[in-house]
Design a protein around this motif. Structure first.
Motif, PDB file in Angstrom:
ATOM      1  N   LEU A  55      20.705  -9.119   1.946  1.00 57.62           N
ATOM      2  CA  LEU A  55      20.044  -9.925   0.916  1.00 57.62           C
ATOM      3  C   LEU A  55      18.575 -10.130   1.265  1.00 57.62           C
ATOM      4  CD1 LEU A  55      22.821 -12.600   0.304  1.00 57.62           C
ATOM      5  CD2 LEU A  55      22.268 -10.566  -1.058  1.00 57.62           C
ATOM      6  N   GLN A  56      18.342 -10.423   2.579  1.00 55.98           N
ATOM      7  CA  GLN A  56      16.960 -10.587   3.046  1.00 55.98           C
ATOM      8  C   GLN A  56      16.142  -9.339   2.744  1.00 55.98           C
ATOM      9  OE1 GLN A  56      15.476 -13.111   4.336  1.00 55.98           O
ATOM     10  NE2 GLN A  56      17.099 -14.515   4.996  1.00 55.98           N
ATOM     11  N   ALA A  57      16.748  -8.196   3.096  1.00 51.11           N
ATOM     12  CA  ALA A  57      16.032  -6.934   2.901  1.00 51.11           C
ATOM     13  C   ALA A  57      15.743  -6.720   1.433  1.00 51.11           C
ATOM     14  CB  ALA A  57      16.866  -5.777   3.449  1.00 51.11           C
ATOM     15  N   ALA A  58      16.758  -6.995   0.583  1.00 47.80           N
ATOM     16  CA  ALA A  58      16.584  -6.782  -0.850  1.00 47.80           C
ATOM     17  C   ALA A  58      15.480  -7.685  -1.395  1.00 47.80           C
ATOM     18  CB  ALA A  58      17.899  -7.056  -1.570  1.00 47.80           C
ATOM     19  N   SER A  59      15.479  -8.944  -0.945  1.00 45.18           N
ATOM     20  CA  SER A  59      14.476  -9.856  -1.502  1.00 45.18           C
ATOM     21  C   SER A  59      13.084  -9.490  -0.982  1.00 45.18           C
ATOM     22  CB  SER A  59      14.829 -11.299  -1.151  1.00 45.18           C
ATOM     23  OG  SER A  59      14.272 -11.665   0.074  1.00 45.18           O
ATOM     24  N   ILE A  65       7.454  -5.180  -4.343  1.00 50.03           N
ATOM     25  CA  ILE A  65       7.236  -4.324  -5.505  1.00 50.03           C
ATOM     26  C   ILE A  65       7.095  -5.208  -6.735  1.00 50.03           C
ATOM     27  CG2 ILE A  65       8.265  -2.557  -6.983  1.00 50.03           C
ATOM     28  CD1 ILE A  65       9.720  -1.571  -4.436  1.00 50.03           C
ATOM     29  N   PRO A  66       6.067  -5.064  -7.516  1.00 50.09           N
ATOM     30  CA  PRO A  66       4.961  -4.114  -7.301  1.00 50.09           C
ATOM     31  C   PRO A  66       3.932  -4.673  -6.318  1.00 50.09           C
ATOM     32  CG  PRO A  66       4.604  -5.340  -9.311  1.00 50.09           C
ATOM     33  CD  PRO A  66       5.893  -5.844  -8.746  1.00 50.09           C
ATOM     34  N   PRO A  67       3.210  -3.819  -5.625  1.00 45.89           N
ATOM     35  CA  PRO A  67       2.150  -4.303  -4.737  1.00 45.89           C
ATOM     36  C   PRO A  67       1.072  -5.030  -5.537  1.00 45.89           C
ATOM     37  CG  PRO A  67       2.631  -1.982  -4.316  1.00 45.89           C
ATOM     38  CD  PRO A  67       3.359  -2.353  -5.570  1.00 45.89           C
ATOM     39  N   ASP A  68       0.435  -5.956  -4.883  1.00 46.46           N
ATOM     40  CA  ASP A  68      -0.605  -6.762  -5.526  1.00 46.46           C
ATOM     41  C   ASP A  68      -1.938  -6.011  -5.431  1.00 46.46           C
ATOM     42  OD1 ASP A  68      -2.385  -8.570  -6.404  1.00 46.46           O
ATOM     43  OD2 ASP A  68      -1.918 -10.121  -4.906  1.00 46.46           O
ATOM     44  N   TRP A  69      -2.235  -5.198  -6.460  1.00 47.05           N
ATOM     45  CA  TRP A  69      -3.425  -4.329  -6.376  1.00 47.05           C
ATOM     46  C   TRP A  69      -4.726  -5.104  -6.459  1.00 47.05           C
ATOM     47  CZ3 TRP A  69      -2.095  -0.143  -4.267  1.00 47.05           C
ATOM     48  CH2 TRP A  69      -0.884   0.501  -4.587  1.00 47.05           C
ATOM     49  N   SER A  70      -4.666  -6.374  -6.906  1.00 46.40           N
ATOM     50  CA  SER A  70      -5.916  -7.105  -7.138  1.00 46.40           C
ATOM     51  C   SER A  70      -6.743  -7.266  -5.864  1.00 46.40           C
ATOM     52  CB  SER A  70      -5.601  -8.486  -7.716  1.00 46.40           C
ATOM     53  OG  SER A  70      -4.867  -9.224  -6.761  1.00 46.40           O
ATOM     54  N   ILE A  71      -6.099  -7.166  -4.679  1.00 46.28           N
ATOM     55  CA  ILE A  71      -6.883  -7.383  -3.450  1.00 46.28           C
ATOM     56  C   ILE A  71      -7.435  -6.079  -2.875  1.00 46.28           C
ATOM     57  CG2 ILE A  71      -5.665  -9.494  -2.784  1.00 46.28           C
ATOM     58  CD1 ILE A  71      -4.239  -7.595  -0.656  1.00 46.28           C
ATOM     59  N   THR A  72      -7.181  -4.961  -3.559  1.00 38.96           N
ATOM     60  CA  THR A  72      -7.607  -3.666  -3.004  1.00 38.96           C
ATOM     61  C   THR A  72      -9.088  -3.665  -2.640  1.00 38.96           C
ATOM     62  OG1 THR A  72      -6.041  -2.712  -4.549  1.00 38.96           O
ATOM     63  CG2 THR A  72      -7.468  -1.187  -3.375  1.00 38.96           C
ATOM     64  N   GLY A  73      -9.932  -4.172  -3.554  1.00 38.64           N
ATOM     65  CA  GLY A  73     -11.375  -4.172  -3.330  1.00 38.64           C
ATOM     66  C   GLY A  73     -11.752  -4.875  -2.050  1.00 38.64           C
ATOM     67  N   GLY A 242       3.570  -9.079  -1.696  1.00 33.78           N
ATOM     68  CA  GLY A 242       2.920  -8.127  -2.590  1.00 33.78           C
ATOM     69  C   GLY A 242       1.626  -7.607  -1.976  1.00 33.78           C
ATOM     70  N   GLN A 243       0.868  -8.536  -1.356  1.00 31.81           N
ATOM     71  CA  GLN A 243      -0.374  -8.118  -0.693  1.00 31.81           C
ATOM     72  C   GLN A 243      -0.078  -7.267   0.521  1.00 31.81           C
ATOM     73  OE1 GLN A 243      -2.798 -11.518   0.125  1.00 31.81           O
ATOM     74  NE2 GLN A 243      -2.844 -12.181  -2.022  1.00 31.81           N
ATOM     75  N   VAL A 244       0.994  -7.641   1.256  1.00 34.82           N
ATOM     76  CA  VAL A 244       1.369  -6.849   2.426  1.00 34.82           C
ATOM     77  C   VAL A 244       1.642  -5.409   2.000  1.00 34.82           C
ATOM     78  CG1 VAL A 244       3.046  -6.572   4.268  1.00 34.82           C
ATOM     79  CG2 VAL A 244       2.331  -8.853   3.591  1.00 34.82           C
ATOM     80  N   ALA A 245       2.335  -5.269   0.860  1.00 31.73           N
ATOM     81  CA  ALA A 245       2.659  -3.930   0.371  1.00 31.73           C
ATOM     82  C   ALA A 245       1.393  -3.138   0.087  1.00 31.73           C
ATOM     83  CB  ALA A 245       3.514  -4.032  -0.881  1.00 31.73           C
ATOM     84  N   THR A 246       0.375  -3.791  -0.504  1.00 29.54           N
ATOM     85  CA  THR A 246      -0.893  -3.108  -0.765  1.00 29.54           C
ATOM     86  C   THR A 246      -1.492  -2.596   0.535  1.00 29.54           C
ATOM     87  OG1 THR A 246      -1.207  -4.807  -2.432  1.00 29.54           O
ATOM     88  CG2 THR A 246      -3.039  -3.319  -2.039  1.00 29.54           C
ATOM     89  N   VAL A 247      -1.475  -3.470   1.560  1.00 28.04           N
ATOM     90  CA  VAL A 247      -2.023  -3.063   2.853  1.00 28.04           C
ATOM     91  C   VAL A 247      -1.268  -1.845   3.380  1.00 28.04           C
ATOM     92  CG1 VAL A 247      -2.386  -3.768   5.243  1.00 28.04           C
ATOM     93  CG2 VAL A 247      -2.779  -5.401   3.399  1.00 28.04           C
TER      94      VAL A 247
END
Lengths: 270, 275, 277
Positions: A55-59, A65-73, A242-247
């Protein structure tokens, strides 16, 4: 002999009986050791936590997902820092490792005591991960890029030094003999017979280490030594997955890029 | 030119490679050193330029004792002794020109050699030598792009770049086919005559040696057992040098035409130069 | 020698008159200068983007000296218990993770070798390898700690996962480099797939596989000292605590222990490699 006469018929066995028994003994001991290790680990694990691991893994994945693209810049500058940490760190490390390798190689070392010293430096540097050097250096020179660069350099010395001194020990000895017999000085012998033979290996090793260093420098920020790891650490502490995913995506892209560059360069020099 | 007195070499393993060798080689003489594998031929010539340190005895080059010189003086001595190797010993990743110029290393300083800034006269000499061995159009080729015979020619040019007084040649033809072997031997002998060099050639191929040299020295188990004219090598003397063997039997055997002077096999060596 | 002068290249004519320079390594002039210019631009950018707080560096020098000095006076005793527990945990994690990792890496490696695996399997196994190799152990450890909670189990899973990518990639490359003839010969005898692997592939890759396993054991031990920092067990936690307390004498002791064990494992693997070669 692997062929024995049993009841007047030759019996072929792959190994001698004693050797075979020793090998089985080895496997048995390894199994016992493994079970012992597993027991120690199991004793230190709270297995109840694992019942909801899926459950932890799923959450976790769900929140990534989806990654938080707003911090890409805002991640591009830290990414550039990461690249610089790896590049400058590699350059510093190679600069120190190069002479060290000549001291450490059996066939070029000027004195056995210097060889022992060089080998000790190489093994110490190799044993300790860049992240540990970074933790130390952050307490010494303060957080930031410099700590990261020195940490990468310290770790690279051992890696480059070891591979390079092995390459030096493997050169053909006859050209060295030939250049020595012309009456050339010690440095000239190195420059004319040893260096040309190790240059391709040297370039390959350097680029290979640079490629590894890119990976390593992505996490140095976790302990405050600069680069994209700082942003990753902040995101993890805020549980902003989400931000971690972007990184992660950016790191993945950078690593692919560095692998591509490294393969290109190695292809060109060999 | 070269005078060896009581030269002895005992390796750390206890093997006695050379036992009390006395040898005198005047300028302009080409001397062939023959003997079975392990007789100490290679050790002998490596003792002369001190790539191997002799245990006792003395080495005199041009009336100067070089047995115990060190550092700069040793390099001065080595500079006067050219050496040619069995496996060419070129630095394969350097160009032909760089390989030849490396014969001048003892004449220029480290930084000049590092940046390849050799004096104009050196480059002219290198070019002339390359012309003499027929490789002047190859000067930008890398060592590993050459054939065996070409590599050996570059090796010869490198040795002569040193303007040596003495030439040491270690099995120059052992890795070459019979035709190239003869060409290389002829080239070495002609150059020695032209420049009036004392020359010691280690060689397995007795027939080839007899054809080109002035004097033959036979070595067995670290001692000189023959010293004289090439014509004086009778079957009895070859037996003293190499051990029992029928030295005449195969001379007319047609099959042997295919055998090249490759290894330590004495029979093949004898016939290697045989047309 | 037989070439007429007009056929000779300019470089040869120049050499004849005594002027010669080595040929540049990169013959294309634009490319050569392009690379030089790019390097220069990078250095300039580097100079402006790296900002170092020199006064802070100067302040820290005392600590740097203190740390160096502590290597001469390492303190194994006052936190000896913690070091021993951390070390035991690290060693058990290392061994368990290496065994599990290698056992899992063998099928993945077989699947990732182009010359013996069907295409879909090949791509699946290569994807596993890429995933495992891209991310640092520490990042994987963070994720597994989040899933499994603090403790050595997360560490074992992390190290095993990293081992799979490392071993499978090298094993696959080794299989791809294996000699084809024996593989064809054994297949020609009518051997089954497993027999084929056992008789034609395994003997060719076994010595290197053993060497790599020992090398990975060594790497896993070193990594186990790091992942403790994020709570995945092992000696890393002890080390991290001591550094944060500026207790450099204990840190030096831990580092010396790590160096000693790595040195020992290197000697040992040298011997094992001699036996199995």
């Amino acid at each position: 002999m692997p062929v024995e006469i049993v009841n007047k018929t030759p019996v072929w066995q792959r190994r001698e009986p004693l050797q075979q028994r020793l090998i089985w003994c080895g496997y048995f001991l390894a199994l016992m050791l493994f079970l012992l290790c597993w027991k120690i680990i199991s004793d230190n694990t709270i297995w109840e936590f694992l019942t909801d691991a899926h459950l932890q893994a799923a959450s976790l994945i769900g929140r990534m997902i989806p990654p938080d693209w707003s911090i890409t810049g805002s991640l591009l500058l830290p990414l550039w820092d990461t690249l610089n940490i790896a590049t400058v760190g590699t350059a510093l490390g190679v600069l120190i490792a190069f002479p060290l390798a000549f001291l450490a190689a059996r066939n070029t070392s000027p004195h056995p005591s210097l060889r022992a010293f060089a080998l000790a430096v190489i093994v110490s540097s190799r044993s300790i991960n860049a992240l540990i050097w970074a933790i130390l250096l952050v307490t010494i020179v303060g957080p930031g890029l410099l700590a990261g660069m020195i940490a990468i350099a310290l770790r690279s010395i051992g890696f480059v030094g070891k591979l390079l001194y092995e390459a030096i020990e493997e050169i053909h000895p006859t050209p060295v003999e030939a250049v020595t017999s012309t009456g050339a000085g010690r440095m000239q012998v190195l420059a004319y017979s040893v260096m040309p033979q190790i240059m391709p290996a040297f370039a390959g090793i350097t680029v290979y280490r640079w490629d590894i260093n890119i990976r390593e420098s992505t996490v140095l920020g976790l302990v405050g030594a600069g680069g994209i790891g700082l942003q990753m650490n902040a995101a993890i502490n805020n549980l902003a997955w989400g931000q971690v995913a972007t990184v992660f995506v950016l790191i993945f892209a950078t690593v692919i890029f560095s692998e591509w560059v490294s393969a290109k360069v190695r292809h060109a020099v060999i | 030119m070269l005078k060896l007195k009581g030269l002895t070499k005992r390796y750390a393993t206890g093997d006695l490679a050379l036992n009390d060798i006395d040898l005198d080689v005047p300028a302009g003489q080409v001397l062939a050193l023959i003997g079975p594998s392990g007789a100490g031929k290679s050790t002998l010539i490596r003792c002369v330029n001190r790539l191997v340190e002799p245990t006792s005895g003395s080495i005199e080059l041009d009336s100067k004792d070089i047995t115990n010189v060190r550092g700069g003086r040793l390099r001065q001595a080595r500079r006067q002794i050219g050496m040619i190797f069995q496996n060419y010993a070129l630095v394969e990743r350097l160009s032909v020109m760089e390989n030849v110029l490396s014969g001048r290393l003892a004449y220029v300083g480290f930084w000049r050699s590092y940046f390849r800034k050799f004096p104009q006269s050196d480059i002219q000499q290198a070019f002339e030598l390359l012309e003499r061995v027929g490789l002047e159009t190859m000067l930008d080729k890398r060592g590993d792009a050459l054939s065996g015979g070409q590599k050996q020619r570059v090796g010869i040019a490198r040795a002569l770049m040193q303007n040596p007084k003495l030439l040491l040649v270690d099995e120059p033809t052992a890795s070459l086919d019979p035709k190239t072997s003869r060409q290389i031997m002829r080239l070495i002998c002609e150059l020695c005559q032209e420049q009036n060099l004392a020359t010691i050639i280690n060689i397995h191929d007795v027939a080839l040696a007899q054809q080109f040299v002035h004097r033959v020295v036979g070595l067995r188990a670290g001692e000189i057992v023959y010293d004289g004219a090439p014509d004086g090598l009778s079957p009895e003397i070859l037996t003293t040098i190499y051990g029992e063997e029928d030295w005449s039997a195969d001379k007319h055997d047609d099959d042997q035409g295919a055998s090249e002077a490759k290894g330590p096999d004495v029979e093949a060596a004898l016939l290697g130069g045989h047309p | 020698m037989s070439q007429s002068p007009q056929l000779l290249e300019p470089r040869i004519i120049a050499a004849k008159s005594g002027s010669w320079r080595p040929k540049p390594k990169i013959s294309n002039v634009t490319l050569r200068w392009g690379i030089n210019a790019a390097a220069l631009v990078y250095l300039v950018l580097l100079y402006f983007s790296v900002d170092i707080n020199w006064s802070r560096v100067a302040q820290g020098m005392d600590r740097g000296v203190a740390f160096m000095g502590s290597f001469l006076t390492p303190d194994f005793v006052s936190r000896g218990g913690e070091i021993a527990i951390g070390l035991r945990e690290s060693l058990t994690m290392t061994f368990a993770a290496t065994v599990i990792g290698i056992l899992l890496a063998i099928p993945v490696g077989l699947g990732a070798a182009r010359n013996i695996a069907p295409t879909p399997v090949y791509f699946f196994c290569r994807a596993i390898i890429a995933l495992s190799r891209t991310f640092q152990e520490i990042i994987i450890a963070i994720l597994f700690v989040a899933m499994f909670g603090f403790g050595p189990l997360a560490g074992v899973v992390t190290l095993a996962f990293a081992t799979i990518g490392f071993m499978a990639k090298l094993l696959a490359e080794d299989i791809e480099d294996a000699q084809r003839d024996p593989m064809e010969a054994v297949r020609a005898t009518g051997a089954s797939w497993l027999q084929w692997i056992n008789y034609a592939v395994q003997p060719q890759v076994m010595p290197r596989l053993i060497g790599l396993s020992l090398y990975r054991l060594d790497i896993n031990f070193r990594e186990s000292a790091v992942i403790g920092i994020v709570g995945a067990g092992g000696i890393g936690a002890t080390l991290n605590t001591s550094i944060n307390r500026y207790d450099y004498d204990t840190s030096a002791a831990v580092l010396l222990v790590i160096i000693g064990i790595v040195l020992m494992s290197e000697y040992l693997s040298g011997y094992v490699r001699k036996w199995t070669a």
